[in-house]
Scaffold this motif. Structure first.
Motif, PDB file in Angstrom:
ATOM      1  N   LEU A  38     -12.348  -8.352   5.513  1.00  0.00           N
ATOM      2  CA  LEU A  38     -12.520  -7.769   4.058  1.00  0.00           C
ATOM      3  C   LEU A  38     -11.129  -7.598   3.549  1.00  0.00           C
ATOM      4  O   LEU A  38     -10.722  -7.982   2.535  1.00  0.00           O
ATOM      5  CB  LEU A  38     -13.223  -6.899   3.771  1.00  0.00           C
ATOM      6  CG  LEU A  38     -13.457  -6.137   2.383  1.00  0.00           C
ATOM      7  CD1 LEU A  38     -13.982  -7.247   1.367  1.00  0.00           C
ATOM      8  CD2 LEU A  38     -14.024  -4.806   2.087  1.00  0.00           C
ATOM      9  N   LEU A  39     -10.372  -6.680   4.285  1.00  0.00           N
ATOM     10  CA  LEU A  39      -9.066  -6.266   3.842  1.00  0.00           C
ATOM     11  C   LEU A  39      -7.993  -7.456   3.764  1.00  0.00           C
ATOM     12  O   LEU A  39      -7.367  -7.368   2.610  1.00  0.00           O
ATOM     13  CB  LEU A  39      -8.431  -5.283   4.960  1.00  0.00           C
ATOM     14  CG  LEU A  39      -9.221  -3.930   4.862  1.00  0.00           C
ATOM     15  CD1 LEU A  39      -8.476  -2.897   5.888  1.00  0.00           C
ATOM     16  CD2 LEU A  39      -9.174  -3.163   3.470  1.00  0.00           C
ATOM     17  N   LYS A  40      -8.286  -8.358   4.744  1.00  0.00           N
ATOM     18  CA  LYS A  40      -7.405  -9.481   4.427  1.00  0.00           C
ATOM     19  C   LYS A  40      -7.796 -10.426   3.154  1.00  0.00           C
ATOM     20  O   LYS A  40      -7.007 -11.111   2.609  1.00  0.00           O
ATOM     21  CB  LYS A  40      -7.400 -10.260   5.867  1.00  0.00           C
ATOM     22  CG  LYS A  40      -6.826  -9.556   7.063  1.00  0.00           C
ATOM     23  CD  LYS A  40      -6.570 -10.296   8.208  1.00  0.00           C
ATOM     24  CE  LYS A  40      -5.494 -10.148   9.069  1.00  0.00           C
ATOM     25  NZ  LYS A  40      -4.856 -11.197   9.942  1.00  0.00           N
ATOM     26  N   ALA A  41      -9.090 -10.550   3.250  1.00  0.00           N
ATOM     27  CA  ALA A  41      -9.514 -11.330   1.891  1.00  0.00           C
ATOM     28  C   ALA A  41      -9.057 -11.006   0.789  1.00  0.00           C
ATOM     29  O   ALA A  41      -8.881 -11.429  -0.146  1.00  0.00           O
ATOM     30  CB  ALA A  41     -11.080 -11.359   2.035  1.00  0.00           C
ATOM     31  N   LEU A  42      -8.862  -9.343   0.668  1.00  0.00           N
ATOM     32  CA  LEU A  42      -8.639  -8.600  -0.489  1.00  0.00           C
ATOM     33  C   LEU A  42      -6.832  -8.874  -0.802  1.00  0.00           C
ATOM     34  O   LEU A  42      -6.404  -8.060  -1.380  1.00  0.00           O
ATOM     35  CB  LEU A  42      -8.917  -7.082  -0.660  1.00  0.00           C
ATOM     36  CG  LEU A  42     -10.354  -7.041  -0.609  1.00  0.00           C
ATOM     37  CD1 LEU A  42     -10.800  -5.561  -0.684  1.00  0.00           C
ATOM     38  CD2 LEU A  42     -10.965  -7.741  -1.760  1.00  0.00           C
ATOM     39  N   GLY A  43      -6.379  -9.441   0.249  1.00  0.00           N
ATOM     40  CA  GLY A  43      -5.017  -9.549   0.059  1.00  0.00           C
ATOM     41  C   GLY A  43      -3.842  -8.764   0.830  1.00  0.00           C
ATOM     42  O   GLY A  43      -2.945  -8.997   0.671  1.00  0.00           O
ATOM     43  N   LEU A  44      -4.511  -7.946   1.832  1.00  0.00           N
ATOM     44  CA  LEU A  44      -3.400  -7.135   2.637  1.00  0.00           C
ATOM     45  C   LEU A  44      -2.873  -7.963   3.672  1.00  0.00           C
ATOM     46  O   LEU A  44      -3.685  -8.860   4.570  1.00  0.00           O
ATOM     47  CB  LEU A  44      -4.453  -6.028   3.222  1.00  0.00           C
ATOM     48  CG  LEU A  44      -3.899  -5.170   3.848  1.00  0.00           C
ATOM     49  CD1 LEU A  44      -3.288  -4.182   2.681  1.00  0.00           C
ATOM     50  CD2 LEU A  44      -4.591  -4.042   4.587  1.00  0.00           C
ATOM     51  N   PRO A  45      -1.617  -7.989   3.615  1.00  0.00           N
ATOM     52  CA  PRO A  45      -0.756  -8.846   4.570  1.00  0.00           C
ATOM     53  C   PRO A  45      -1.153  -8.350   6.262  1.00  0.00           C
ATOM     54  O   PRO A  45      -1.499  -7.078   6.294  1.00  0.00           O
ATOM     55  CB  PRO A  45       0.502  -8.703   4.275  1.00  0.00           C
ATOM     56  CG  PRO A  45       0.610  -7.657   3.375  1.00  0.00           C
ATOM     57  CD  PRO A  45      -0.621  -7.308   2.964  1.00  0.00           C
ATOM     58  N   ALA A  46      -0.968  -9.143   7.182  1.00  0.00           N
ATOM     59  CA  ALA A  46      -1.113  -8.609   8.625  1.00  0.00           C
ATOM     60  C   ALA A  46      -0.242  -7.568   8.842  1.00  0.00           C
ATOM     61  O   ALA A  46      -0.881  -6.613   9.681  1.00  0.00           O
ATOM     62  CB  ALA A  46      -0.764 -10.031   9.503  1.00  0.00           C
ATOM     63  N   ARG A  47       0.860  -7.380   8.284  1.00  0.00           N
ATOM     64  CA  ARG A  47       1.704  -6.235   8.866  1.00  0.00           C
ATOM     65  C   ARG A  47       1.099  -4.880   8.276  1.00  0.00           C
ATOM     66  O   ARG A  47       1.171  -3.999   9.106  1.00  0.00           O
ATOM     67  CB  ARG A  47       3.068  -6.357   8.410  1.00  0.00           C
ATOM     68  CG  ARG A  47       3.392  -6.519   7.000  1.00  0.00           C
ATOM     69  CD  ARG A  47       4.889  -6.783   6.534  1.00  0.00           C
ATOM     70  NE  ARG A  47       4.953  -7.712   5.307  1.00  0.00           N
ATOM     71  CZ  ARG A  47       4.790  -6.938   4.278  1.00  0.00           C
ATOM     72  NH1 ARG A  47       4.691  -5.609   3.912  1.00  0.00           N
ATOM     73  NH2 ARG A  47       4.687  -7.679   3.104  1.00  0.00           N
ATOM     74  N   PRO A  77      -9.046 -14.149   8.857  1.00  0.00           N
ATOM     75  CA  PRO A  77      -9.812 -13.557   7.859  1.00  0.00           C
ATOM     76  C   PRO A  77     -11.372 -14.027   7.691  1.00  0.00           C
ATOM     77  O   PRO A  77     -12.305 -13.365   7.789  1.00  0.00           O
ATOM     78  CB  PRO A  77      -9.298 -13.793   6.540  1.00  0.00           C
ATOM     79  CG  PRO A  77      -8.168 -14.701   6.671  1.00  0.00           C
ATOM     80  CD  PRO A  77      -7.764 -14.541   8.207  1.00  0.00           C
ATOM     81  N   VAL A  78     -11.525 -15.301   8.077  1.00  0.00           N
ATOM     82  CA  VAL A  78     -12.726 -16.001   7.661  1.00  0.00           C
ATOM     83  C   VAL A  78     -13.702 -15.648   9.132  1.00  0.00           C
ATOM     84  O   VAL A  78     -14.853 -15.529   8.858  1.00  0.00           O
ATOM     85  CB  VAL A  78     -12.579 -17.460   7.608  1.00  0.00           C
ATOM     86  CG1 VAL A  78     -12.094 -18.191   8.883  1.00  0.00           C
ATOM     87  CG2 VAL A  78     -14.264 -18.050   7.111  1.00  0.00           C
ATOM     88  N   ALA A  99      -2.011 -14.236   1.815  1.00  0.00           N
ATOM     89  CA  ALA A  99      -2.586 -12.896   1.714  1.00  0.00           C
ATOM     90  C   ALA A  99      -1.999 -12.525  -0.018  1.00  0.00           C
ATOM     91  O   ALA A  99      -3.185 -12.041  -0.588  1.00  0.00           O
ATOM     92  CB  ALA A  99      -1.842 -11.865   2.629  1.00  0.00           C
ATOM     93  N   GLY A 158      -5.039 -11.874  -2.837  1.00  0.00           N
ATOM     94  CA  GLY A 158      -4.951 -10.598  -3.443  1.00  0.00           C
ATOM     95  C   GLY A 158      -4.635 -10.831  -5.038  1.00  0.00           C
ATOM     96  O   GLY A 158      -5.407 -10.075  -5.825  1.00  0.00           O
ATOM     97  N   MET A 213       0.989  -1.166  -0.011  1.00  0.00           N
ATOM     98  CA  MET A 213       0.019   0.087  -0.195  1.00  0.00           C
ATOM     99  C   MET A 213       0.932   1.270  -0.055  1.00  0.00           C
ATOM    100  O   MET A 213       1.805   1.410   0.957  1.00  0.00           O
ATOM    101  CB  MET A 213      -0.795  -0.205   1.205  1.00  0.00           C
ATOM    102  CG  MET A 213      -2.193   0.871   1.245  1.00  0.00           C
ATOM    103  SD  MET A 213      -3.056   0.501   2.515  1.00  0.00           S
ATOM    104  CE  MET A 213      -4.775   1.386   2.140  1.00  0.00           C
ATOM    105  N   ARG A 214       0.458   2.073  -0.802  1.00  0.00           N
ATOM    106  CA  ARG A 214       1.319   3.370  -0.936  1.00  0.00           C
ATOM    107  C   ARG A 214       1.142   4.339   0.342  1.00  0.00           C
ATOM    108  O   ARG A 214      -0.131   4.174   0.774  1.00  0.00           O
ATOM    109  CB  ARG A 214       1.051   4.218  -2.215  1.00  0.00           C
ATOM    110  CG  ARG A 214       1.299   3.444  -3.444  1.00  0.00           C
ATOM    111  CD  ARG A 214       0.476   4.018  -4.752  1.00  0.00           C
ATOM    112  NE  ARG A 214       1.308   5.110  -5.291  1.00  0.00           N
ATOM    113  CZ  ARG A 214       2.186   5.034  -6.117  1.00  0.00           C
ATOM    114  NH1 ARG A 214       2.450   3.851  -6.483  1.00  0.00           N
ATOM    115  NH2 ARG A 214       2.796   6.010  -6.505  1.00  0.00           N
ATOM    116  N   GLU A 272     -14.383  -5.118   8.409  1.00  0.00           N
ATOM    117  CA  GLU A 272     -13.829  -4.481   7.398  1.00  0.00           C
ATOM    118  C   GLU A 272     -12.297  -5.148   7.443  1.00  0.00           C
ATOM    119  O   GLU A 272     -11.661  -5.331   6.256  1.00  0.00           O
ATOM    120  CB  GLU A 272     -13.650  -3.202   7.882  1.00  0.00           C
ATOM    121  CG  GLU A 272     -12.692  -2.145   6.800  1.00  0.00           C
ATOM    122  CD  GLU A 272     -12.705  -0.847   7.400  1.00  0.00           C
ATOM    123  OE1 GLU A 272     -13.479  -0.225   7.967  1.00  0.00           O
ATOM    124  OE2 GLU A 272     -11.353  -0.242   7.227  1.00  0.00           O
TER     125      GLU A 272
END
Lengths: 404, 255
Positions: free
Chosen positions: A310-319, A394-395, B78, B82, A1-2, A307
């Motif tokens: 969702l962010l995790k489902a969309l591929g956002l890593p934990a960090r 995430p689930v 993840a 994505g 993420m920028r 939310e």
């Protein structure tokens, strides 16, 4: 993420949760306000006090009769027997190569009268050199005349307040004052310098030192101010003066020479400690803000569980999830810090307008420090909520039905 | 593309272990269109979560594009999610403070795609999803069908290989539902692998390949175009429980 996207994303979240954000903003703002305001007042007080003592230049030494030193033994019960400083001593010092001027000082209080008006005034027996040394400026007339120190002259310079008290709106220059059994002609009037903490020169009368000796019936000088030609060889000059006095006083080292700097630094130390203490107490309010940040962030994390899922489902890593919550808290802390800083500066500005003689101003270390403390508080206290968000499965998070 | 080998997922409910997925074997090829049906609690959603890497199996292996996923770290999972998997949920899961455009753009933002590259992609999707005049509306200002279209836009903005839809029409009226289904099928026609979990017989029947689940196992797996049902009832029955007929009394595949 920028980074820019992260800030924009957080900003929208902050705006959405208005009540929570305002609460945190206020908590941080109060902490930062307290630190900046209190250190500002402390620093103002310090500068004011130091300013009062800093009238003498750095190149002026103060000689005091008697030797102050700790020997570790029982102090003499009879008290110190000190040899007086005499006008001869002052003249001898003036003859030293690096000494540009000396000003002897005999202070006292005496009843001053003019016509039917009288008033007890602070009286200073000194010489012409005293005026530039203490940076005394004249409103009218001239300073004490250039005469040998042991010559009494019946002239005086008076402070502006004393002038008002004794003469009102009538002209004072050239008038005669009675002081005890003597009479002095007013040859100069000092400029009004405002209320100070040390000697109030506005209410003082300055007469030649020899006149003061006879007026107060004393030979000994209370102080000798010694002005050096330069700051170089300060220690050497100091030693030379000490040696000279030792010679003159039968080999006994019985005077103390204080530099303005040592006096000031002692004061500065005390006042700095006070300011730091006050800042420390103010910083406790930051701790309270920190605990609030933690609680409110924990609530926010549970409110935003879906939310996060969702962010995790969309591929956002934990960090990055953690980073989102950390930066969000830090953004609010930065906002709160800014608000607190601005309010504190406005209040200090108003204080300066009300008390122009005290330079209220937050020292830069406190400004920087308060912002750093606010940011760190946010970082530390949002660490647990952020970690909780980052560790969500995430689930499970998605199953949370509170949002969507 | 997808290979499940003896996949298990157990949940502890009280002191009882429930086998939500019970030694499941499944192969899905690229570009397939599958529907998963079955009674509540049969493990449909658990299967979908497994395929979406949202949950980890208790045992067995899941290979996605040849990669064994069981040994992957959470960060790698993840990243796979994505880049390769899109989700469409029954309750949309839109972020309420973001408008339609921003919700669709979100995966690109999270992936760190530059704004200059994001803009045309989102514009294109808004047009394709017929949401151009709704772009600046937040979810509360959108109808159910529009919200689900936004959710689909978000699911496909990263151009995933696999699109997982959990009851995508569950909250929609029949007209909006049909629109959404048609949209999903268009995407499938474009090459994306589509798996739809549904209770809706009509929707389930549209898929070319149909799975029927009971008690954490696939009870039937058949292609509708050939109308030939490939029963796997002969396979090992789920542990501890006898195989049961569908609760509505119909035989699997019979509507």
């Amino acid at each position: 993420m920028r980074f820019g996207d992260l800030l924009a994303f957080n900003f929208k979240a902050i705006r959405r949760q208005r009540a929570r954000s305002i609460m945190l903003l206020i908590a941080i703002a109060i902490g930062v306000l307290a630190i900046n305001l209190l250190t500002g007042i402390g620093e103002g007080g310090k500068q004011f006090v130091l300013g009062e003592f800093d009238i003498l230049g750095k190149n002026v030494l103060i000689m005091v009769p008697g030797k102050k030193e700790t020997t570790g033994g029982i102090p003499p019960l009879t008290g110190e027997t000190t040899r007086d400083l005499s006008l001869r001593d002052a003249e001898a010092i003036l003859r030293l190569p690096n000494v540009s001027a000396v000003a002897p000082l005999i202070p006292g209080k005496i009843e001053i009268s003019h016509g039917s008006l009288s008033r007890e005034a602070f009286t200073i027996g000194t010489n012409r050199a005293f005026f530039p040394m203490r940076k005394l400026e004249l409103a009218q007339g001239s300073i004490l005349p250039e005469v040998p120190m042991d010559q009494a002259v019946s002239v005086c310079v008076i402070g502006s307040k004393l002038r008002r008290e004794l003469f009102g709106s009538r002209p004072a220059l050239g008038q005669w004052l009675r002081a005890g059994d003597s009479r002095f002609r007013v040859i100069g009037i000092l400029k009004d310098r405002g209320q100070g903490m040390s000697l109030d020169m506005n209410d003082a009368i300055m007469i030649p030192v020899a006149s003061a000796q006879s007026l107060f019936n004393t030979e000994g000088l209370f102080r000798i101010f010694i002005e050096l030609r330069g700051l170089q060889e300060l220690d050497k000059s100091r030693q030379r003066i000490t040696d000279l006095l030792k010679n003159r006083h039968d080999g006994e080292e019985d005077v103390t020479i204080i530099t303005q700097d040592s006096l000031l630094s002692a004061f500065a130390n005390i006042l700095d400690t006070m300011t730091l203490t006050v800042a420390g107490i103010a910083a406790i309010s930051m701790l309270v803000a920190g605990i609030l940040i933690m609680n409110v962030s924990l609530i926010a994390v549970s409110q935003r569980t879906s939310e996060i899922g969702l962010l995790k489902a969309l591929g956002l890593p934990a960090r990055t999830v953690r980073l989102i919550f950390l930066t969000e808290a830090m953004m609010m802390a930065a906002g709160g810090a800014l608000v607190g800083l601005v309010i504190s500066q406005v209040l200090l500005f108003m204080a300066r307008q009300t008390y122009p003689s005290v330079p209220f101003a937050t020292p830069s270390w406190a400004m920087l420090g308060s912002i750093t403390v606010a940011m760190f508080t946010a970082l530390i206290f949002s660490a647990i909520p952020a970690r909780r968000a980052a560790n969500m499965v995430p689930v499970d998070a998605l199953l949370d039905k509170t949002a969507g | 593309m997808i290979e499940l080998r003896q996949l298990c997922r157990d949940f502890l409910v009280g002191d009882q272990t429930v086998h939500a997925l019970d030694h499941l074997d499944l192969n899905i090829d690229k570009g397939e269109y599958l529907s998963v049906m079955g009674p509540s609690g049969s493990g449909k959603s658990t299967l979908l979560n497994m395929l979406g890497l949202l949950d980890k199996p208790s045992a067995g292996e899941y290979l996605l594009n040849g990669t064994a996923t069981s040994g992957l770290k959470e960060e790698q999972r993840a990243s796979l999610r994505g880049g390769h998997i899109g989700f469409v949920f029954q309750s949309y899961h839109l972020i309420p403070r973001l408008n339609a455009r921003e919700n669709i753009e979100l995966p690109l933002v999270l992936a760190g795609v530059a704004p200059k590259l994001r803009q045309p992609r989102v514009d294109e999707l808004l047009a394709r999803l017929d949401l151009v005049d709704r772009a600046e509306h937040i979810p509360n200002q959108l109808s159910g069908g529009q919200r689900q279209r936004v959710a689909i836009g978000r699911a496909i903005v990263m151009e995933p290989d696999l699109l997982l839809a959990d009851e995508p029409t569950g909250n929609l009226d029949s007209k909006s539902g049909l629109e959404v289904v048609t949209l999903l099928e268009e995407l499938n026609a474009g090459g994306i692998t589509l798996l739809v979990v549904t209770h809706d017989e009509n929707m389930g029947a549209r898929a070319r390949r149909r799975l029927h689940m009971i008690d954490g196992a696939i009870s039937r797996d058949w292609q509708t175009d050939s109308a030939e049902s490939k029963s796997i009832l002969t396979a090992k029955p789920p542990t501890g429980k006898p195989l049961t007929q569908k609760t509505d009394g119909k035989a699997p595949g019979e509507f």
